[in-house]
Design an enzyme around this catalytic site. Structure first.
Site, PDB file in Angstrom:
ATOM      1  CE1 TYR A 204       0.555   1.676   4.323  1.00  0.00           C
ATOM      2  CE2 TYR A 204       0.846  -0.696   4.521  1.00  0.00           C
ATOM      3  CZ  TYR A 204       1.010   0.585   5.037  1.00  0.00           C
ATOM      4  OH  TYR A 204       1.629   0.762   6.246  1.00  0.00           O
ATOM      5  CB  CYS A 205       1.584   4.105  -1.681  1.00  0.00           C
ATOM      6  SG  CYS A 205       0.391   4.302  -3.022  1.00  0.00           S
ATOM      7  CB  ALA A 206      -0.216   8.285   0.380  1.00  0.00           C
TER       8      ALA A 206
ATOM      9  CE1 TYR B  80      -1.617   4.069   7.953  1.00  0.00           C
ATOM     10  CE2 TYR B  80      -1.791   6.451   7.684  1.00  0.00           C
ATOM     11  CZ  TYR B  80      -1.654   5.335   8.496  1.00  0.00           C
ATOM     12  OH  TYR B  80      -1.557   5.496   9.857  1.00  0.00           O
TER      13      TYR B  80
END
Length: 341
Positions: A100-102, A129
């Site tokens: 996952y990233c932002a 996130y």
């Protein structure tokens, strides 16, 4: 020859339902973002480090999105080359990996594509996130009902030690990295509010809701951390057990805390409690600390500060003297087995 596997995109709900099944959860955000708060058990294999993240953002705004993507891609490739040496051989193609990233965008997609091209099966979290935090905040605001058994009582009665010996437990002070007193931050920096919420939510996820769950009575604030009002209300309305202990045992339990402090820290905290302790007791405490008489320090502060400021308008359901911790644990386990709401 590369063994390319398609990246599977999954919603946050699916990810959380299968959280325990992953061998590796990759947080592809920058180290600063990860340090501030992250999904528990995730590891930071960043697509862009802090400086690179800043540079790409600046390029995107001041030059063009295309130039930013070119710059970002070169950074990602270099970082991925380094990360691969840490990921393999620790994780094999049979490992289950989520990333996952932002916001579930370019960073997780870019790094995930490289790993999938090697042969790793990758689940990429839609919304990243941000979607995770939405779930956590909503969960804590609409907390389900738990069968809390709340341990209350004076400082030094061994409540935290008892929690360590019990199961189905929420240890708020451990999550907040704070003893819950004016001296409580002696053990180091606290996590941020978001990070605390993440830890708390996952601990609550893990509880058996049909079984009594132990929690220590706390104020609405532990150091700089605010407890969710939903949790605080349930904690206050749970089965309340007052834990007591002989003064000698209480002194022995907390004297070690003062051994961790330097003189400046101790004096600064003593100034904070000046309105709540007599001038004589304050002076004697400082002198005893300087002389290394930590048991005397603990005795003065327990009897002349902690016990006097301890207030609870709630009447306990029962009281247990914790002069024999092993016996107390067995008594609490018996109560836990019987407690249902």
């Amino acid at each position: 020859m590369l063994s390319f596997r398609m990246i599977r995109t999954i919603p946050i709900e699916t990810f959380l339902e299968s959280l325990d099944s992953y061998d590796l959860i990759i947080d592809a955000r920058s180290p600063h973002e990860y340090t501030e708060s992250h999904i528990p058990l995730s590891q930071n294999f960043y697509a862009l480090n802090d400086e690179e993240h800043h540079q790409v953002g600046t390029t995107y705004k001041q030059v063009s999105p295309f130039e930013a993507r070119v710059q970002g891609a070169s950074f990602v490739c270099l970082n991925a080359a380094r990360h691969i040496h840490d990921i393999y051989p620790a994780f094999t193609p049979n490992s289950k990996i989520a990333i996952y990233c932002a916001r579930g965008g370019m960073r997780s997609s870019s790094l995930g594509t490289i790993l999938s091209s090697i042969g790793y099966p990758i689940d990429r979290v839609i919304g990243g996130y941000k979607s995770y935090r939405s779930v956590i905040v909503s969960y804590l605001e609409n907390l389900p009902s738990f069968n809390f058994i709340t341990l209350a009582g004076y400082t030094g009665c061994g409540k935290s030690d008892l929690l360590c010996e019990l199961d189905n437990v929420i240890d708020l002070e451990k999550m907040a990295n704070h003893y819950g007193s004016v001296f409580g931050d002696v053990i180091g920096d606290q996590p941020g509010q978001k990070e605390f919420q993440n830890r708390l939510a996952h601990a609550l996820f893990a509880l058996q809701r049909d079984k009594g769950a132990f929690i220590e009575a706390e104020s609405k604030r532990i150091g700089k951390i605010n407890l969710p009002s939903t949790l605080y209300k349930q904690m206050e309305s749970g089965l309340r057990i007052e834990i007591t202990a002989p003064l000698e045992q209480r002194i022995e339990r907390i004297r070690f805390m003062y051994d961790q402090m330097d003189e400046n820290f101790f004096r600064e905290r003593m100034e904070r409690i000046s309105p709540y302790i007599s001038r004589e007791d304050k002076s004697e405490s400082i002198t005893a600390f300087e002389n290394g008489e930590l048991s005397r320090v603990a005795e003065i502060l327990l009897t002349q500060y902690y016990d006097k400021v301890y207030k609870s308008a709630l009447k306990p359901s029962l009281s247990i003297c914790n002069d024999d911790p092993a016996k107390t644990v067995e008594t609490l386990k018996g109560i836990q087995n019987e407690y249902r709401r």
